[in-house]
Write a protein that holds these residues in place. Structure first.
Motif, mmCIF file in Angstrom:
data_model
loop_
_atom_site.group_PDB
_atom_site.id
_atom_site.type_symbol
_atom_site.label_atom_id
_atom_site.label_comp_id
_atom_site.label_asym_id
_atom_site.label_seq_id
_atom_site.Cartn_x
_atom_site.Cartn_y
_atom_site.Cartn_z
ATOM 1 N N VAL A 172 -37.982 9.235 9.569
ATOM 2 C CA VAL A 172 -36.959 10.088 8.967
ATOM 3 C C VAL A 172 -36.995 11.449 9.658
ATOM 4 C CG1 VAL A 172 -35.972 10.998 6.836
ATOM 5 C CG2 VAL A 172 -37.338 8.898 6.764
ATOM 6 N N PRO A 173 -36.054 11.693 10.572
ATOM 7 C CA PRO A 173 -36.023 12.989 11.267
ATOM 8 C C PRO A 173 -35.479 14.091 10.364
ATOM 9 C CG PRO A 173 -34.815 11.271 12.474
ATOM 10 C CD PRO A 173 -35.054 10.767 11.081
ATOM 11 N N ASP A 174 -35.110 15.206 10.982
ATOM 12 C CA ASP A 174 -34.658 16.372 10.223
ATOM 13 C C ASP A 174 -33.306 16.106 9.559
ATOM 14 O OD1 ASP A 174 -34.734 18.917 9.230
ATOM 15 O OD2 ASP A 174 -34.155 19.905 11.097
ATOM 16 N N GLU B 76 -27.859 15.625 14.816
ATOM 17 C CA GLU B 76 -28.527 16.031 16.048
ATOM 18 C C GLU B 76 -29.945 15.457 16.120
ATOM 19 O OE1 GLU B 76 -27.850 20.023 17.836
ATOM 20 O OE2 GLU B 76 -29.917 20.378 17.271
ATOM 21 N N SER B 77 -30.645 15.529 15.014
ATOM 22 C CA SER B 77 -32.045 15.114 15.012
ATOM 23 C C SER B 77 -32.153 13.589 15.180
ATOM 24 C CB SER B 77 -32.684 15.562 13.694
ATOM 25 O OG SER B 77 -34.077 15.490 13.764
ATOM 26 N N LEU C 286 -39.783 17.791 9.488
ATOM 27 C CA LEU C 286 -38.882 18.801 8.921
ATOM 28 C C LEU C 286 -38.217 18.263 7.660
ATOM 29 C CD1 LEU C 286 -37.509 20.149 12.326
ATOM 30 C CD2 LEU C 286 -39.342 21.087 10.936
ATOM 31 N N GLY C 287 -36.908 18.054 7.650
ATOM 32 C CA GLY C 287 -36.254 17.525 6.451
ATOM 33 C C GLY C 287 -36.843 16.199 6.010
ATOM 34 N N ASP D 128 -40.558 19.703 14.905
ATOM 35 C CA ASP D 128 -39.781 18.610 15.504
ATOM 36 C C ASP D 128 -40.506 18.098 16.754
ATOM 37 O OD1 ASP D 128 -37.961 16.969 16.781
ATOM 38 O OD2 ASP D 128 -36.238 18.278 16.423
ATOM 39 N N PRO D 129 -41.075 16.887 16.700
ATOM 40 C CA PRO D 129 -41.815 16.400 17.867
ATOM 41 C C PRO D 129 -40.912 15.907 18.997
ATOM 42 C CG PRO D 129 -41.830 14.745 16.130
ATOM 43 C CD PRO D 129 -41.104 15.945 15.568
#
Ligand SMILES: [Zn+2]
Length: 867
Positions: free
Chosen positions: A588-590, A551-552, A622-623, A743-744
């Motif tokens: 690198v997103p969540d 999703e991220s 986040l992650g 989460d931006p």
């Protein structure tokens, strides 16, 4: 684990009374219809014609699904292509049906729909006549006498849809059965429906997800959270069709992991601007009829928790607030065979259609009056009060009684994209937006994020949205500063104010005003932004293994491809191990960090850290932030928060000198000072608390007594964030890490913080990067790593927050469910984090729903969230 019969539910039921405008509206809160109410309902007493007791009479003019597909509905799930084929076959064979395409999915599949009605109603002329009459009914200026006549003479528009979550199939199969029955049957039930309605059947709202057997669409969006933002084609096209064929009933058929069936009444909280009439129809007409029929057929069902009617983002709340329709979610147990699933969905759909047809003239008349009432409320500046309907708890937060007659959005050139997007969004939901022709003095002006009214002048060009419109409820739902949540438990986000999400300047006023203004014509969709000159090479790394990461990263792919129009490379683990030579900036997103670490291995971690040391720029959230710590790149310190703020907007301060703050300015005159730093609203979802380590805090959560402190939504315990970092910018060797604690690009809603992400990817490096002695750095890294190791290893946890005295009961319940969980204690709250490493939704999780309902029967949780 629990399979509640309707009898069991009935025990927990209560009668609710809702006070509004001195009208007490009584509705039955759970389970079956009280006899007295049923007796007054023609749908319930007509012994000669009943949706399931009357023998169906098929004309055999329209081919059955079996004749077209080679198997009957319920033998197996239809494919998207088979559903389309059947729609085409019915269209060819039946003069009662026309079909069309509402939208194209991300992967290019059509969202096919059919409209079924009396032959004369579904010709081009017939449909045009109905649409014109419906527009008149929606117009508050239409005289009541004419409206009453139209309510009698005009068919209502009813929608039956399914499968917005791709792995929840049965609503689509049932919708095809509805289409077939309406197209071919010639009995009193179908006659009643076709004499009083046209029915829009959209079986598959998410064809890509259905084919991939995923909840989300191909960009990883949960399409049942996309309704107001309509970022995805699937949602946008559907809403255009809804605007063409405005519903008084919208059925959205889902599936879940609980061994029963859900339909309204909804749980608390109910959003306060849910109009009275559809709320009443949902409970007193539809739920009553479905409950009676399901009881008769001995189909188990329940109402209420956790399905609320609060966040205006779903296939029930958006039709209800935006179209004054009875928007209803149905949920059927996903473990049953498809014939059972499709049949029970059909029962709920068919009963609802028959009930709507039976009550049609009254519904259309009340529908018109609902728009009249909304406009009057807007002119009077009256906000609807909120209330508690099922829970029997005290109201957490009442809607204040100050008047709101207008919203204003300052026309700041730097924000033109977000403004265009928001104004267009409003216009495409039938809201009239005006532009001030001259400087206008406004008393009682309350800027967003301020608790005090002021007298101010607004410049020419300011957007003006008066509440004196039929769409008053929708205007408030989109432009409010605070949603005034009635209880502290929310199914999803607790805040969604559009101007705050976009970090726009503006506010409201309760003053009676008649500004000189011009109506704004439909604003065009902003073109792609395009990459900056000499753009660095951007890489996107999706942490493998969880729905969170899909999703991220998916929402980033959407942002890059469909909003910004910028090139990027999908980075693999092998590319990282090989040294990322082609990449300047890695995003690198969540995601669930331990899957990422497993995939990278020691070699990958080392290569990643070395790439940053050599001059790479690592941007994570986040992650992705946690990965930077656990890969030895950053010294930020992460700690689990004890907040109860699931999807809450919080205003943060930016360091004015940081390149991340470029272009973000709260003051129209562009006067940023240390007293008035640039600010931005952040979508906070009980994220970890972050401190800067050896980096610089580029954005900070203000202290509670700071004038910049402001929140929207549920914000319990957020004082814990005071002074902590929302973004850290850290020099790492010749490179840099820019790490967000939030989460931006939350669901691509957050136009405000997307600017910060842009700056993180494309902006300048800070002028002065302090050199750090190696020994100091080693110690800081050690601290950071130890803190990260102490984070509970639960993935995207199910988070239950309770009062300390309820801790024992909650713990016992969790043990009964065999849940793996961590417990955090604060004097005021006890927090349970339940393992959810795959980031399953409420519906997908094996016991989250049952647990939530069991818990709410035993204690009053402070909050309960699944992200
Ligand atoms: Zn669903």
């Amino acid at each position: 684990m629990t399979s509640l019969s309707s009898d069991a539910v009935r025990l927990a039921c209560a009668w609710g009374t809702r006070m509004r405008h001195r009208i007490a509206l009584t509705f039955w809160a759970c389970a079956t219809v009280p006899t007295a109410l049923a007796a007054g309902s023609p749908a319930a007493i007509d012994a000669n014609c009943s949706p399931f007791l009357t023998t169906p009479v098929f004309m055999d003019k329209v081919p059955s699904p079996e004749a077209v597909l080679g198997f009957p509905i319920g033998e197996r799930e239809v494919t998207t292509a088979e559903s389309d084929t059947y729609l085409d076959a019915v269209d060819r064979a039946s003069a009662r049906v026309v079909t069309g395409t509402a939208a194209m999915s991300v992967e290019g599949r059509p969202l096919r729909y059919g409209i079924v009605g009396r032959e004369g109603n579904v010709t081009q002329d017939g449909l045009r006549t109905i649409r014109a009459a419906i527009q008149q009914l929606m117009d508050p200026e239409t005289r009541n006498k004419l409206a009453a006549d139209l309510a009698t003479s005009t068919p209502a528009i009813l929608w039956v849809t399914g499968n917005v979550h791709g792995n929840e199939e049965s609503g689509a199969d049932a919708a095809l059965q509805v289409l077939y029955a309406l197209a071919d049957r010639n009995d009193c039930v179908v006659a009643r429906i076709l004499d009083n309605a046209i029915v829009v059947v959209l079986p598959i709202q998410n064809p890509d997800g259905r084919e991939a057997k995923t909840r989300r669409n191909a960009y990883g969006f949960d399409l049942n959270r996309d309704w107001f933002a309509r970022t995805q084609n699937e949602t946008d096209g559907k809403l255009d069709l809804l605007r063409q064929y405005p519903p008084v009933l919208y059925i959205d058929a889902h599936e879940f992991g609980t061994k029963t069936f859900f339909f309204p009444p909804n749980a608390d909280p109910v959003y306060h601007e849910v109009p009275e009439s559809p709320f009443k129809w949902i409970n007193n007409i539809y739920a009553a009829a479905i409950g009676t029929e399901m009881d008769r057929q001995r189909i188990p069902f329940f109402h209420g928790s956790p399905y609320d009617l609060y966040a205006v983002e779903y296939g029930d709340s958006v039709p209800t607030v935006g179209f004054h329709a009875a928007g209803m979610t149905f949920e059927k147990y996903n473990g049953d065979p498809i014939d059972t699933r499709a049949y029970e969905q059909f029962v709920a759909m068919w009963t609802s259609l028959f009930a709507a047809a039976t009550e049609k003239a009254r519904i259309l008349n009340e529908w018109h009056l609902s728009y009249v009432d909304a406009k009057k409320q807007g002119a009077d500046g009256t906000l609807e009060p909120n209330g508690i309907y099922l829970d029997g708890k005290d109201l957490l937060q009442a809607v204040p009684d100050w008047p709101v007659r207008h919203y204003f959005l300052l026309n700041e050139p730097a924000r033109w994209r977000e403004l265009a997007q928001l104004v267009r969004r409003l216009q495409r939901m039938n809201v009239k937006v005006w532009s001030l022709k001259e400087e206008t003095y406004v008393g009682n002006f309350r800027p967003y994020g301020s608790q005090t009214d002021l007298r101010t002048s607004l410049p020419a060009g300011t957007y003006w949205i008066p509440m004196d419109q039929g769409q008053k409820h929708w205007i408030q739902a989109m432009l409010h500063e605070d949603p005034y949540i009635p209880v502290s438990v929310s199914y999803d986000v607790s805040a969604w104010s559009n101007p705050l999400l976009m970090n726009l300047s503006g506010g409201s006023s309760g003053e009676i005003l008649a500004p000189t203004a011009t109506l704004v014509p439909l604003v065009a969709e902003p073109a792609l932004r395009g990459p900056p000159a000499r753009a660095p090479k951007i890489g996107l790394f999706e942490i493998p293994g969880s729905a969170t990461a899909f999703e991220s990263a998916g929402s980033i792919r959407y942002l890059f491809e469909r909003v910004w129009g910028v090139p990027y490379t999908q980075v693999t683990v092998d590319m990282i191990k090989a040294g990322l030579r082609e990449i300047d900036v890695l995003l690198v997103p969540d995601g669930y960090v331990n899957y990422g670490l497993q995939a990278l291995g020691a070699q990958g971690k080392k290569a990643l850290a070395a790439w940053v040391e050599r001059g790479g720029r690592y941007v994570g959230y986040l992650g992705g932030t946690e990965l930077a710590v656990k890969a030895g790149i950053s010294t930020v310190v992460l700690q689990t928060s004890h907040t109860s703020a699931p999807g809450t907007l919080i205003r943060v301060k930016l360091a004015p000198a940081s390149p991340l703050a470029a272009g973000v300015d709260p003051n129209p005159e562009g006067t940023t000072t240390s007293e008035h730093p640039p600010t931005v609203w952040v979508m906070y979802f009980d994220d970890d608390r972050m401190t800067a380590g050896m980096g610089m805090a580029a954005a900070t959560f203000p202290a509670h007594d700071d004038p910049e402190f402001a929140t929207s939504g549920l914000a319990i315990g957020v004082d814990e964030l005071d002074g902590s970092a929302a973004i850290v910018d850290e020099a790492v060797g010749s490179g840099r890490a820019v790490l967000f604690s939030f989460d931006p690009n939350f669901r691509a809603w957050t136009g405000g913080t997307q600017h910060l992400l842009w700056n993180a990817l494309y902006g300048h490096t800070p002028a002065a990067v302090p050199a750090q002695p190696a020994t100091v750095r080693v110690a800081a890294r050690d601290r950071s790593e130890r803190a990260a190791q102490a984070l509970p290893d639960v993935g995207k946890a199910i988070r239950i927050v309770v009062h300390p005295q309820d801790g024992d009961v909650t713990r016992a319940l969790l043990e009964r469910y065999g849940a793996e969980f961590k417990e955090l204690r604060k004097p005021e709250r006890t927090i349970f984090l339940i393992e959810n490493r795959k980031a399953l939704s409420w519906e997908e999780h094996p016991f989250a729903l049952d647990l939530a309902r069991d818990l709410r029967q035993q204690v009053s949780p402070i909050s309960f969230s699944v992200r």
